[in-house]
Design an enzyme around this catalytic site. Structure first.
Site, PDB file in Angstrom:
ATOM      1  N   CYS A   1      53.813 -66.424 -12.523  1.00 43.22           N
ATOM      2  CA  CYS A   1      52.236 -65.161 -12.648  1.00 43.22           C
ATOM      3  C   CYS A   1      51.771 -65.623 -11.569  1.00 43.22           C
ATOM      4  O   CYS A   1      51.415 -66.254 -10.531  1.00 43.22           O
ATOM      5  CB  CYS A   1      51.579 -65.431 -13.933  1.00 43.22           C
ATOM      6  SG  CYS A   1      52.790 -65.030 -15.488  1.00 43.22           S
TER       7      CYS A   1
ATOM      8  N   TRP B   1      54.952 -62.982 -14.498  1.00 44.34           N
ATOM      9  CA  TRP B   1      56.289 -62.493 -14.270  1.00 44.34           C
ATOM     10  C   TRP B   1      56.857 -63.183 -15.746  1.00 44.34           C
ATOM     11  O   TRP B   1      56.447 -64.343 -15.721  1.00 44.34           O
ATOM     12  CB  TRP B   1      56.731 -64.020 -12.854  1.00 44.34           C
ATOM     13  CG  TRP B   1      57.766 -63.680 -12.669  1.00 44.34           C
ATOM     14  CD1 TRP B   1      58.654 -62.980 -11.784  1.00 44.34           C
ATOM     15  CD2 TRP B   1      59.402 -64.856 -12.772  1.00 44.34           C
ATOM     16  NE1 TRP B   1      60.103 -63.242 -10.894  1.00 44.34           N
ATOM     17  CE2 TRP B   1      60.547 -64.264 -11.642  1.00 44.34           C
ATOM     18  CE3 TRP B   1      58.568 -65.407 -13.745  1.00 44.34           C
ATOM     19  CZ2 TRP B   1      61.419 -64.812 -12.434  1.00 44.34           C
ATOM     20  CZ3 TRP B   1      60.741 -66.477 -13.986  1.00 44.34           C
ATOM     21  CH2 TRP B   1      61.139 -66.093 -13.055  1.00 44.34           C
TER      22      TRP B   1
ATOM     23  N   GLY C   1      51.645 -69.796 -17.450  1.00 46.48           N
ATOM     24  CA  GLY C   1      52.315 -71.181 -17.712  1.00 46.48           C
ATOM     25  C   GLY C   1      53.470 -70.841 -19.419  1.00 46.48           C
ATOM     26  O   GLY C   1      53.403 -69.606 -19.485  1.00 46.48           O
TER      27      GLY C   1
ATOM     28  N   GLU D   1      77.852 -77.734  -2.700  1.00 50.29           N
ATOM     29  CA  GLU D   1      76.615 -76.871  -2.439  1.00 50.29           C
ATOM     30  C   GLU D   1      75.907 -77.089  -0.965  1.00 50.29           C
ATOM     31  O   GLU D   1      75.257 -76.760   0.095  1.00 50.29           O
ATOM     32  CB  GLU D   1      75.713 -76.957  -3.715  1.00 50.29           C
ATOM     33  CG  GLU D   1      74.431 -76.408  -3.313  1.00 50.29           C
ATOM     34  CD  GLU D   1      74.627 -75.361  -2.994  1.00 50.29           C
ATOM     35  OE1 GLU D   1      75.205 -74.384  -3.241  1.00 50.29           O
ATOM     36  OE2 GLU D   1      73.199 -75.220  -3.219  1.00 50.29           O
TER      37      GLU D   1
END
Ligand code: M6R
Length: 607
Positions: A2, A75, A102, A483
Site C-alpha cells: 500500500c 494493495w 501493514g 532457478e
C-alpha cells in the site's frame, strides 16, 4: 504494497495527494481513496481500481478549501479489493479517518472485543480495527496523541498509519512499525508518506521515521515522539538528491535489486500471524477446515514451478504426503490421474498465468479441490481456487521473479510444518529447530545481503565472457539450480542449464570446457559428498567451478562462495539470493535491461 501520503500545508491538499498517489503507483494497488476535512465534515472518497477511477469520483467535488488531507493506495491483503475495503476508514462517529499499510495480526480478537462493545464495522479489513480502537480509547480525559499511543500498544503486527481528526483539521498523526513511513519537510507545508517520490516535487528534505515512533505534523511544525512513552525525540533532516526514477526504486538502480534486498522483510511478513514465536508452532487458519490431503499435485510455471519442486522435498519428508510437481502447460493437456483425497496446489505470483489457471480448471472438472498459493489478492487464481494462502510478498515489479519465490518457499515450509504436525509425522525437536531457524532468517539474511552482492560483483567481472553455464544441485538444491539457470538466462541472455548434479555424467558433461563454467550448489547436507564427486568430474575436464557452500567443509574449486550456516533446508534462503544476485550482476555488467528483459512479460496471460 500500500501507499500512504499525507499533506498539511497552505495549498489545496487533495490535488497534491492525488499527485502523490500517482507517484506511489509503482508499489501496486487495486483501490484508492482520500480524506479531508471541510465544512465541519470529514469527507472520505474512495474508488475500486486505478487512480483514474478515484479522479472521476473527485471531479466536481467541493474540496479546494481543505489544505490538509490523507491519501492511500491499497494493495489488498485482508478483504477483497472492493470499495468498502479501500482506505481511508472512518470511525462510525465520523471524527477520525485512518490510512494503514501493514498487517494487524490480532485484528480478529480486537474486532470481536470492539463489536461486543457495540461497535459496527463497515469493511472486512484489519485496518478498520485500528481506527475503531483509537476512537474507543479516545475518552474526554486524554489527547488523541495518547489514544493513538494506547491503541498502538494493543496492536500486534506491522503498520504505517496516518490519522486525521475533524476537530483539528490541519494536523496529521502518524506512526510506524515495520512498514515504511517518512516525513517530507517543506516551507509552510509538511508531508508524511510511504516513500520519497510521493512528495519529491515539493521538497527534498526528509526525516526517516524508525519503528516505534509517532509523529504529529502541521503546516509549520512537526514533532516525533516515542510511540510508547510519548517522550519527544530529536530527528535528523536528510537532504535527498535522487531524481524521481531513483527515488521510486528506493535508491536502488533496478527494481530487481530492490526486490532482492526486500527478502528479509518478505520472510518476516510471511511469518507474521502464522508462526507463534513463543509456542514455536504454525497456524494456518485458511486450512483448518480442510482435511490433510492424501496426495498433492503441484501445478505451476517458471519460478513458481521451481518453488513447487523445492516444496516437494519438505512436504514429503516432514508431512509424509506424496507430492507430484508438474509444469502447468504439460499438466493441462495430459489427462492426469487423480486419486481420492488429492489436492491440487496451484502456485502463482501473479495469479493470472493462463496455463496454471487451465490446470486448476482441469482439476476442478475432476472434482479435485484446489488450493492457491498466490501473491496477488483478487487475482483469477484466488477467485477460482477453493482455498487460498497469500504469500504477502508485496508487488513484484521486475519481470524476473525474486522475492515472490522467497515468499513461496516460506509458505511451502509452513505448509509442510503445519500438515506434518496435524499428521504427527514430524518430531517436535525438528519442528522447533525449523521454526526457530525461520524466525532468525530475516536478521541473518539482512546482514548477509551486502556481502553476497559484493561477491556477485567480483564473480560477474570474471565470468561475464562465458557463453554457457551449468547450474548443478542435488535434493532441495536441484530446484535452486534450475532457478539460478533461469535467472541467468532471462536477464543476461547467457545460455544456462540447470541440472541434477548426478545426471551430468549421463550426457551433459560432454559440453564441459573452460569457457563453459559450472555454478554448483554444494551446501552442507547429506548429499554434499556426492556433489563434491560430481564437481571433481567437472574439474577433471578443465571445467571452472563456482561453488556456493557453507563454512566447515574445504572445497577445492575456482571460487568457493561461502554463505552462513542455518538449519537444514533453510540454507536455500541464503543460496537463493546469491543466485539472484549473481544473475543480476552478470546482466548489469553486460549492460542488459534488467527489469524489462527482451521477449518477456511479467504475467503470462496467454498460452
Ligand atoms: O505469476 P506466476 O508465478 O504464475 O508466473 C510464472 C512464470 O511466468 C514466472 O515465474 C516467470 O518464469 C518469471 N519471469 C521468472 O523470473
Amino acid at each position: 504494497m500500500c501507499g500512504i501520503i499525507g499533506y498539511a500545508g497552505h495549498r489545496p491538499a487533495v490535488p497534491i495527494i492525488v499527485e502523490g498517489l500517482k507517484r506511489l503507483e509503482y508499489r501496486g494497488y487495486d483501490s484508492a481513496g482520500v480524506t479531508f476535512a471541510q465544512h465541519d465534515e470529514l469527507h472520505v472518497i474512495r474508488a475500486e481500481g486505478k487512480l483514474c477511477e478515484l479522479e472521476t469520483r473527485l471531479n466536481g467535488q467541493d474540496m479546494f478549501h481543505a489544505t490538509t488531507a490523507l491519501g492511500h493506495t491499497r494493495w489488498a491483503t485482508h478483504g477483497l479489493p472492493v470499495e468498502r475495503n479501500a482506505h481511508p476508514h472512518r470511525d462510525p462517529g465520523g471524527r477520525l479517518a485512518l490510512v494503514h499499510n501493514g498487517i494487524i495480526e490480532n485484528y480478529q480478537p480486537l474486532r470481536k472485543r470492539l463489536k461486543d462493545k457495540g461497535r459496527t464495522f463497515f469493511s472486512d479489513t484489519d485496518s478498520e480495527v485500528l481506527v475503531q480502537l483509537i476512537a474507543e480509547l479516545w475518552t474526554s480525559d486524554i489527547t488523541l496523541r495518547e489514544a493513538f499511543s494506547k491503541a498502538l500498544a494493543q496492536v500486534e503486527g506491522t503498520y504505517a498509519a496516518a490519522l486525521l481528526n475533524l476537530d483539528e483539521p490541519n494536523k496529521i498523526w502518524a506512526a510506524r512499525k515495520s512498514s515504511p513511513l517518512l516525513l517530507g519537510v517543506g516551507v509552510g507545508e509538511n508531508f508524511v508518506a510511504s516513500d520519497i517520490p510521493a512528495f519529491l516535487g515539493y521538497t527534498r528534505d526528509v526525516v526517516f521515521l524508525e519503528d516505534g515512533e509517532l509523529v504529529e505534523l502541521e503546516p509549520f511544525s512537526w514533532q516525533v515522539f516515542d510511540a510508547a512513552t510519548l517522550e519527544p525525540l530529536e530527528k535528523k533532516v536528510h537532504h535527498i538528491t535522487w531524481d524521481f526514477q531513483a527515488a521510486q526504486k528506493g535508491g536502488y538502480r533496478h527494481f530487481m535489486l530492490k526486490e532482492i534486498f526486500e527478502q528479509p522483510a518478505v520472510i518476516a511478513n510471511c511469518l507474521a500471524g502464522r508462526v507463534d514465536g513463543k509456542a514455536l508452532s504454525v497456524t494456518l487458519p485458511e486450512l483448518e477446515s480442510l482435511p490433510v490431503p492424501a496426495q498433492i499435485q503441484i501445478v505451476a510455471c517458471g519460478t513458481s514451478y521451481h518453488a513447487g519442486l523445492w516444496g516437494q522435498h519438505l512436504l514429503e519428508s516432514w508431512a509424509k504426503i506424496p507430492v507430484r510437481v508438474e509444469i502447468a502447460s504439460e499438466f493441462r493437456y495430459r489427462n492426469p490421474l487423480f486419486m481420492p483425497d488429492d489436492l491440487v496446489l496451484a502456485i502463482s505470483q501473479s495469479g493470472e498465468t493462463a496455463d496454471t489457471l487451465a490446470g486448476m480448471r482441469l482439476a476442478k472438472e475432476h472434482g479435485v479441490p484446489v488450493l492457491g498459493l498466490c501473491n496477488v489478492l483478487g487475482s483469477s487464481v484466488t477467485r477460482e481456487a477453493d482455498g487460498v494462502i497469500y504469500t504477502q510478498a508485496g508487488p513484484e515489479i521486475s519481470v524476473a521473479s525474486t522475492k515472490a519465490m522467497c515468499s513461496q518457499l516460506v509458505l511451502l515450509t509452513l505448509l509442510a510444518l503445519y500438515w506434518g504436525r496435524r499428521k504427527g509425522t514430524l518430531a517436535r525437536e525438528v519442528e522447533t529447530s525449523i521454526i526457530t531457524g525461520l524466525l532468525g532468517l530475516p536478521q541473518v539474511l539482512e546482514a548477509e545481503l551486502p556481502r553476497l552482492r559484493g561477491t556477485a560483483q567480483e564473480l560477474a567481472s570474471e565470468y561475464s565472457t562465458a557463453n554457457s553455464f551449468f547450474y548443478l544441485g542435488r535434493g532441495p538444491a536441484y530446484p535452486l539450480a534450475l532457478e539460478g539457470a533461469l535467472k541467468l538466462k532471462e536477464i543476461s541472455y547467457i545460455h544456462a542449464e540447470g541440472y541434477a548434479a548426478g545426471e551430468m555424467k549421463h550426457g551433459p558433461i560432454a559440453l564441459i570446457e573452460p569457457e563453459f563454467p559450472t555454478f554448483a550448489l554444494a551446501l552442507n547436507d547429506a548429499l554434499l559428498p556426492k556433489v563434491v564427486s560430481n564437481l571433481v568430474e567437472v574439474q577433471a575436464r578443465n571445467g571452472r567451478v563456482i561453488a556456493l557452500c557453507q563454512s566447515g567443509f574445504e572445497l577445492t574449486v575456482d571460487h568457493a562462495w561461502e554463505v552462513p550456516q542455518v538449519y537444514g533446508p533453510l540454507n536455500s534462503f541464503l543460496a537463493l539470493p546469491a543466485l539472484q544476485l549473481f544473475a543480476y550482476e552478470m546482466a548489469v555488467y553486460l549492460g542488459k535491461d534488467v527489469d524489462q528483459p527482451r521477449n518477456l512479460a511479467k504475467s503470462v496471460t496467454v498460452e
